[in-house]
Design a protein around this motif. Structure first.
Motif, PDB file in Angstrom:
ATOM      1  N   PRO A 160     -12.437 -46.130  30.784  1.00 44.64           N
ATOM      2  CA  PRO A 160     -11.838 -46.967  29.744  1.00 44.64           C
ATOM      3  C   PRO A 160     -12.608 -48.236  29.433  1.00 44.64           C
ATOM      4  O   PRO A 160     -12.324 -48.900  28.439  1.00 44.64           O
ATOM      5  CB  PRO A 160     -10.476 -47.316  30.341  1.00 44.64           C
ATOM      6  CG  PRO A 160     -10.746 -47.392  31.809  1.00 44.64           C
ATOM      7  CD  PRO A 160     -11.786 -46.328  32.086  1.00 44.64           C
ATOM      8  N   GLY A 161     -13.583 -48.616  30.266  1.00 41.41           N
ATOM      9  CA  GLY A 161     -14.205 -49.921  30.111  1.00 41.41           C
ATOM     10  C   GLY A 161     -13.361 -50.998  30.783  1.00 41.41           C
ATOM     11  O   GLY A 161     -12.260 -50.748  31.273  1.00 41.41           O
ATOM     12  N   ARG A 162     -13.902 -52.204  30.810  1.00 37.69           N
ATOM     13  CA  ARG A 162     -13.205 -53.277  31.524  1.00 37.69           C
ATOM     14  C   ARG A 162     -11.973 -53.784  30.783  1.00 37.69           C
ATOM     15  O   ARG A 162     -11.069 -54.345  31.405  1.00 37.69           O
ATOM     16  CB  ARG A 162     -14.167 -54.442  31.763  1.00 37.69           C
ATOM     17  CG  ARG A 162     -15.230 -54.141  32.814  1.00 37.69           C
ATOM     18  CD  ARG A 162     -16.046 -55.371  33.128  1.00 37.69           C
ATOM     19  NE  ARG A 162     -16.745 -55.880  31.962  1.00 37.69           N
ATOM     20  CZ  ARG A 162     -17.511 -56.960  31.965  1.00 37.69           C
ATOM     21  NH1 ARG A 162     -17.658 -57.654  33.086  1.00 37.69           N
ATOM     22  NH2 ARG A 162     -18.137 -57.344  30.875  1.00 37.69           N
ATOM     23  N   VAL A 166      -4.594 -45.951  24.672  1.00 34.65           N
ATOM     24  CA  VAL A 166      -4.729 -47.254  24.019  1.00 34.65           C
ATOM     25  C   VAL A 166      -4.683 -48.376  25.054  1.00 34.65           C
ATOM     26  O   VAL A 166      -5.465 -49.335  24.998  1.00 34.65           O
ATOM     27  CB  VAL A 166      -3.628 -47.443  22.963  1.00 34.65           C
ATOM     28  CG1 VAL A 166      -3.628 -48.886  22.438  1.00 34.65           C
ATOM     29  CG2 VAL A 166      -3.819 -46.469  21.802  1.00 34.65           C
ATOM     30  N   LEU A 167      -3.773 -48.249  26.014  1.00 38.21           N
ATOM     31  CA  LEU A 167      -3.645 -49.272  27.056  1.00 38.21           C
ATOM     32  C   LEU A 167      -4.762 -49.190  28.089  1.00 38.21           C
ATOM     33  O   LEU A 167      -4.991 -50.157  28.826  1.00 38.21           O
ATOM     34  CB  LEU A 167      -2.297 -49.122  27.762  1.00 38.21           C
ATOM     35  CG  LEU A 167      -1.049 -49.359  26.904  1.00 38.21           C
ATOM     36  CD1 LEU A 167       0.201 -49.016  27.711  1.00 38.21           C
ATOM     37  CD2 LEU A 167      -0.995 -50.794  26.416  1.00 38.21           C
ATOM     38  N   ARG A 194     -10.917 -45.765  22.455  1.00 33.49           N
ATOM     39  CA  ARG A 194      -9.564 -45.548  22.958  1.00 33.49           C
ATOM     40  C   ARG A 194      -8.514 -45.894  21.917  1.00 33.49           C
ATOM     41  O   ARG A 194      -7.514 -45.175  21.756  1.00 33.49           O
ATOM     42  CB  ARG A 194      -9.334 -46.391  24.208  1.00 33.49           C
ATOM     43  CG  ARG A 194     -10.058 -45.874  25.439  1.00 33.49           C
ATOM     44  CD  ARG A 194      -9.877 -46.795  26.641  1.00 33.49           C
ATOM     45  NE  ARG A 194      -8.800 -47.742  26.511  1.00 33.49           N
ATOM     46  CZ  ARG A 194      -8.948 -49.064  26.628  1.00 33.49           C
ATOM     47  NH1 ARG A 194     -10.147 -49.583  26.888  1.00 33.49           N
ATOM     48  NH2 ARG A 194      -7.911 -49.863  26.486  1.00 33.49           N
ATOM     49  N   ALA A 195      -8.709 -46.992  21.214  1.00 39.38           N
ATOM     50  CA  ALA A 195      -7.719 -47.431  20.233  1.00 39.38           C
ATOM     51  C   ALA A 195      -7.586 -46.423  19.099  1.00 39.38           C
ATOM     52  O   ALA A 195      -6.469 -46.073  18.681  1.00 39.38           O
ATOM     53  CB  ALA A 195      -8.103 -48.809  19.686  1.00 39.38           C
ATOM     54  N   VAL A 196      -8.722 -45.934  18.599  1.00 38.89           N
ATOM     55  CA  VAL A 196      -8.682 -44.981  17.480  1.00 38.89           C
ATOM     56  C   VAL A 196      -8.123 -43.641  17.930  1.00 38.89           C
ATOM     57  O   VAL A 196      -7.194 -43.092  17.313  1.00 38.89           O
ATOM     58  CB  VAL A 196     -10.089 -44.806  16.873  1.00 38.89           C
ATOM     59  CG1 VAL A 196     -10.089 -43.687  15.844  1.00 38.89           C
ATOM     60  CG2 VAL A 196     -10.555 -46.113  16.233  1.00 38.89           C
ATOM     61  N   LEU A 197      -8.680 -43.093  19.018  1.00 42.77           N
ATOM     62  CA  LEU A 197      -8.229 -41.786  19.485  1.00 42.77           C
ATOM     63  C   LEU A 197      -6.773 -41.829  19.926  1.00 42.77           C
ATOM     64  O   LEU A 197      -5.971 -40.969  19.542  1.00 42.77           O
ATOM     65  CB  LEU A 197      -9.120 -41.326  20.643  1.00 42.77           C
ATOM     66  CG  LEU A 197      -8.788 -39.971  21.257  1.00 42.77           C
ATOM     67  CD1 LEU A 197      -8.937 -38.853  20.234  1.00 42.77           C
ATOM     68  CD2 LEU A 197      -9.664 -39.706  22.474  1.00 42.77           C
TER      69      LEU A 197
END
Length: 216
Positions: free
Chosen positions: A178-180, A126-127, A68-71
């Motif tokens: 998104p995961g936890r 990202v969030l 998520r952070a990279v994309l």
């Protein structure tokens, strides 16, 4: 011999005696084993092990956070280029001119829609907030880019190598969730990622189709 109509295995047909309650789909890896329903079996057999309930692990959570952070970060930067002209970007007017050359109508409106989708979708990703919708919006943008550039081949400056990679990452985030480590944690779409992913995918596909076939 397995009989999938009743999801059981008959005793005495080439199987061990304690297979009489075996289900067609093995769930013992993530559900506790009810030993009261299992016949006597040799000591030391794997069925002797107590099974722990399946749960989230730190590995997938960290992996999804990184994805998520990279994309999301990549799309935020591209959105800043299109909307505000930062980092050497064209800004809205410059991007609208590029859309004109590609054959799109209502180019200024589409420039705003694309830029804001990249900026907002990337930030939400990202969030980890409204992840299915954010991923679907980014996937729709990549689908249009791939449809325009696929004739340029896979490699090279005019190829779709990067676009396919970004689209694949968006597709993964769409269905994996998104995961936890996300603001979506424990929301309804977090608990039902497959259903939420399909709904968001349909919305994204509709938006991509309208953009490509109606406005072009």
């Amino acid at each position: 011999m397995h009989h999938f109509d009743d999801s059981t295995t008959r005793v005495g047909e080439g199987t061990s005696p304690y297979d009489s309650t075996t289900k067609a789909f093995d769930t013992t890896g993530y559900t506790p084993l009810d030993k009261s329903t299992v016949d006597n079996h040799p000591a030391g057999d794997p069925l002797d092990d107590d099974r722990r309930k399946f749960g989230w692990t730190a590995g997938p959570d960290l992996g999804l956070l990184g994805l998520r952070a990279v994309l999301g970060g990549i799309f935020v930067l591209h959105g800043l280029q299109k909307v505000f002209g930062l980092f050497g970007g064209p800004g809205i007017n410059g991007f609208a001119q590029s859309l004109d050359k590609m054959g799109y109508r209502e180019s200024v409106v589409l420039a705003w829609v694309t830029g804001v989708t990249e900026l907002a979708g990337g930030g939400l990703l990202v969030l980890g907030l409204f992840t299915p919708l954010a991923a679907a919006g980014l996937l729709a943008i990549m689908a249009n880019v791939i449809a325009l550039q696929y004739k340029g081949g896979f490699f090279g400056p005019g190829g779709v190598e990067l676009e396919l990679a970004l689209a694949g990452m968006a597709f993964a985030a769409l269905f994996a969730g998104p995961g936890r480590a996300a603001l979506d944690y424990n929301r309804s779409w977090f608990r039902h990622p497959l259903a939420a992913g399909f709904i968001a995918l349909l919305l994204g596909a509709g938006g991509a189709a309208v953009t490509f076939f109606v406005f072009r």
